[in-house]
Design a protein around this motif. Structure first.
Motif, PDB file in Angstrom:
ATOM      1  N   HIS A  89       2.409  13.918  10.885  1.00 21.32           N
ATOM      2  CA  HIS A  89       2.274  12.983   9.773  1.00 21.32           C
ATOM      3  C   HIS A  89       3.500  12.996   8.874  1.00 21.32           C
ATOM      4  N   LEU A  90       3.737  11.840   8.270  1.00 21.48           N
ATOM      5  CA  LEU A  90       4.737  11.703   7.232  1.00 21.48           C
ATOM      6  C   LEU A  90       4.000  11.680   5.895  1.00 21.48           C
ATOM      7  N   TYR A  91       4.375  12.599   5.012  1.00 25.17           N
ATOM      8  CA  TYR A  91       3.773  12.644   3.677  1.00 25.17           C
ATOM      9  C   TYR A  91       4.717  11.973   2.695  1.00 25.17           C
ATOM     10  N   VAL A  92       4.143  11.159   1.815  1.00 27.92           N
ATOM     11  CA  VAL A  92       4.925  10.317   0.921  1.00 27.92           C
ATOM     12  C   VAL A  92       4.515  10.567  -0.524  1.00 27.92           C
ATOM     13  N   ALA A  93       5.485  10.858  -1.374  1.00 22.17           N
ATOM     14  CA  ALA A  93       5.256  10.928  -2.815  1.00 22.17           C
ATOM     15  C   ALA A  93       5.464   9.526  -3.375  1.00 22.17           C
ATOM     16  N   GLU A 145       0.816  -1.214   0.000  1.00 25.72           N
ATOM     17  CA  GLU A 145       0.000   0.000   0.000  1.00 25.72           C
ATOM     18  C   GLU A 145       0.851   1.265   0.000  1.00 25.72           C
ATOM     19  N   LEU A 146       2.155   1.136   0.236  1.00 25.12           N
ATOM     20  CA  LEU A 146       3.054   2.293   0.123  1.00 25.12           C
ATOM     21  C   LEU A 146       3.301   2.656  -1.339  1.00 25.12           C
ATOM     22  N   GLU A 147       3.122   1.711  -2.240  1.00 26.47           N
ATOM     23  CA  GLU A 147       3.166   1.936  -3.685  1.00 26.47           C
ATOM     24  C   GLU A 147       4.431   2.665  -4.148  1.00 26.47           C
ATOM     25  N   SER A 148       5.558   2.104  -3.796  1.00 23.07           N
ATOM     26  CA  SER A 148       6.865   2.632  -4.202  1.00 23.07           C
ATOM     27  C   SER A 148       7.105   4.033  -3.647  1.00 23.07           C
ATOM     28  N   PRO A 149       7.325   4.125  -2.340  1.00 20.97           N
ATOM     29  CA  PRO A 149       7.498   5.433  -1.699  1.00 20.97           C
ATOM     30  C   PRO A 149       8.802   6.095  -2.127  1.00 20.97           C
ATOM     31  N   ASN A 150       8.700   7.367  -2.497  1.00 17.92           N
ATOM     32  CA  ASN A 150       9.876   8.090  -2.962  1.00 17.92           C
ATOM     33  C   ASN A 150      10.148   9.272  -2.036  1.00 17.92           C
ATOM     34  N   GLY A 151       9.782  10.494  -2.437  1.00 17.76           N
ATOM     35  CA  GLY A 151      10.037  11.660  -1.601  1.00 17.76           C
ATOM     36  C   GLY A 151       9.254  11.636  -0.307  1.00 17.76           C
ATOM     37  N   LEU A 152       9.877  12.146   0.769  1.00 18.51           N
ATOM     38  CA  LEU A 152       9.252  12.186   2.089  1.00 18.51           C
ATOM     39  C   LEU A 152       9.288  13.596   2.663  1.00 18.51           C
ATOM     40  N   VAL A 153       8.239  13.960   3.394  1.00 24.25           N
ATOM     41  CA  VAL A 153       8.190  15.219   4.145  1.00 24.25           C
ATOM     42  C   VAL A 153       7.435  14.965   5.439  1.00 24.25           C
ATOM     43  N   SER A 211       0.218   8.569   9.605  1.00 20.94           N
ATOM     44  CA  SER A 211       0.303   8.999  10.996  1.00 20.94           C
ATOM     45  C   SER A 211       1.614   8.517  11.606  1.00 20.94           C
ATOM     46  N   LEU A 212       2.354   9.438  12.218  1.00 20.33           N
ATOM     47  CA  LEU A 212       3.596   9.047  12.883  1.00 20.33           C
ATOM     48  C   LEU A 212       3.328   8.282  14.170  1.00 20.33           C
ATOM     49  N   LYS A 213       2.135   8.398  14.697  1.00 22.57           N
ATOM     50  CA  LYS A 213       1.786   7.718  15.943  1.00 22.57           C
ATOM     51  C   LYS A 213       1.298   6.294  15.697  1.00 22.57           C
ATOM     52  N   THR A 214       0.461   6.126  14.679  1.00 21.08           N
ATOM     53  CA  THR A 214      -0.178   4.824  14.472  1.00 21.08           C
ATOM     54  C   THR A 214       0.298   4.095  13.219  1.00 21.08           C
ATOM     55  N   GLY A 215       0.925   4.810  12.276  1.00 22.45           N
ATOM     56  CA  GLY A 215       1.324   4.202  11.015  1.00 22.45           C
ATOM     57  C   GLY A 215       0.185   4.034  10.031  1.00 22.45           C
ATOM     58  N   LYS A 216      -0.979   4.609  10.331  1.00 21.43           N
ATOM     59  CA  LYS A 216      -2.116   4.511   9.415  1.00 21.43           C
ATOM     60  C   LYS A 216      -1.831   5.287   8.132  1.00 21.43           C
ATOM     61  N   ILE A 217      -2.091   4.636   6.991  1.00 23.88           N
ATOM     62  CA  ILE A 217      -1.825   5.223   5.681  1.00 23.88           C
ATOM     63  C   ILE A 217      -3.125   5.738   5.064  1.00 23.88           C
ATOM     64  N   GLU A 218      -3.093   6.975   4.604  1.00 25.81           N
ATOM     65  CA  GLU A 218      -4.266   7.574   3.962  1.00 25.81           C
ATOM     66  C   GLU A 218      -3.862   8.097   2.588  1.00 25.81           C
ATOM     67  N   ASN A 219      -4.618   7.722   1.548  1.00 21.32           N
ATOM     68  CA  ASN A 219      -4.396   8.288   0.219  1.00 21.32           C
ATOM     69  C   ASN A 219      -5.103   9.637   0.131  1.00 21.32           C
ATOM     70  N   LEU A 229       0.617   8.711  -6.183  1.00 25.43           N
ATOM     71  CA  LEU A 229      -0.227   9.690  -5.522  1.00 25.43           C
ATOM     72  C   LEU A 229       0.414  10.105  -4.212  1.00 25.43           C
ATOM     73  N   LEU A 230      -0.139  11.121  -3.602  1.00 27.98           N
ATOM     74  CA  LEU A 230       0.366  11.605  -2.325  1.00 27.98           C
ATOM     75  C   LEU A 230      -0.303  10.834  -1.193  1.00 27.98           C
ATOM     76  N   LYS A 231       0.523  10.402  -0.233  1.00 29.96           N
ATOM     77  CA  LYS A 231       0.013   9.645   0.908  1.00 29.96           C
ATOM     78  C   LYS A 231       0.332  10.365   2.207  1.00 29.96           C
ATOM     79  N   LYS A 232      -0.524  10.177   3.181  1.00 29.51           N
ATOM     80  CA  LYS A 232      -0.381  10.787   4.502  1.00 29.51           C
ATOM     81  C   LYS A 232      -0.374   9.664   5.537  1.00 29.51           C
TER      82      LYS A 232
END
Length: 287
Positions: free
Chosen positions: A173-177, A160-168, A199-207, A194-197
């Motif tokens: 939250h950690l945002y993933v390109a 579900e990370l779908e090839s994570p590249n850039g990070l902010v 949670s740094l606390k839970t690791g929940k991934i949101e598109n 796509l851009l993903k968000k």
């Protein structure tokens, strides 16, 4: 690893005119992938992959450019393999180098630490949180590592990370390109990135947008701006302005293989490394 056949086409197309206004350009790098600005020392650092992007071959390097784009050193620090994402913290430059995280003392120009990640496929993006914890993406391995207690550990993994590249890191939250699912030898994917968000606390991934409801993109570099994000699309060679939901508001033409850029906000300058054109170009960024 042999270079994907697409690289020749990317290089041929890299002479396309950009909509953004070039300020300076330096040629002669060796597959530059990432740029970061050191405000204290008034210089940029550029990572040189040099041949195979996944190779552990000890021929990669870091080279600085002065703040005016008039002078550079190609191999200021050598002894890396295929360095990609860069992050600067104090006197130390961090480089994601395929299967290890490399730390460089910029005052001395020397490598001071290496943190191995032997199970990684290709480490790529870097981002610090407000506590100083460093997160590292594994682009082809669908993992995100965390540097903790002087050890690089897997923090999150899954397709579900779908090839994570850039990070902010922004807030909690950690945002993933993401590049897209299942990148092939030619870097094309089965799905749009796509851009993903996360949670740094839970690791929940949101598109941040629904798939199929926006233009196709393969995201590389990522930088926050007011009301949204700037991102590079490596395959199409575009600078994308995304809204806070991750949808495209506008795009400006760069050239294919535009990789992990840096936005110097005080100067309204975007500095873009072109992986296959072996050059770094600075553009005036008009908001």
């Amino acid at each position: 690893m042999k270079l994907p056949f697409l690289f020749g086409a990317l290089l041929a197309a890299s002479s396309a005119l950009a909509d953004l206004k070039p300020v300076w350009q330096i040629d002669g790098f060796k597959m530059p992938e990432s740029v970061v600005y050191d405000e204290q020392r008034s210089q940029y650092y550029v990572s040189n992959i040099n041949q195979g992007p996944l190779a552990v071959d000890n021929n990669g390097s870091i080279g600085p450019i002065d703040s005016n784009g008039k002078a550079h050193t190609l191999e200021w620090v050598s002894g890396l393999s295929s360095p990609k994402g860069l992050a600067l913290k104090g006197d130390y430059l961090y480089a994601a180098d395929t299967k290890e995280l490399v730390v460089i003392n910029v005052e001395e120009g020397k490598i001071t630490a290496r943190f191995p990640a032997p199970e990684a496929v290709v480490l790529n993006g870097l981002a610090f949180d407000k506590k100083g914890t460093l997160y590292v993406s594994d682009w082809a391995g669908n993992k995100i590592y965390k540097l903790e207690d002087n050890e690089l550990k897997v923090w999150l993994s899954g397709k579900e990370l779908e090839s994570p590249n850039g990070l902010v890191v922004k807030g909690n939250h950690l945002y993933v390109a993401s590049w897209g699912l299942n990148p092939g030898a030619d870097f094309t994917t089965d799905t749009s990135g796509l851009l993903k968000k996360i949670s740094l606390k839970t690791g929940k991934i949101e598109n941040l947008r629904e798939k199929g409801n926006d233009a196709w993109m393969n995201l590389d570099g990522l930088h926050p701006i007011d009301g949204g994000w700037l991102a590079t699309d490596f395959m199409k060679g575009e600078l994308l302005t995304l809204d806070d939901k991750g949808s495209i508001k506008s795009s400006e033409k760069l050239a294919p293989s535009a990789a992990d850029f840096f936005l110097v906000e005080g100067q309204d300058l975007i500095v873009v490394p072109y992986l296959m054109a072996n050059k770094v170009v600075a553009y005036k960024y008009e908001k």
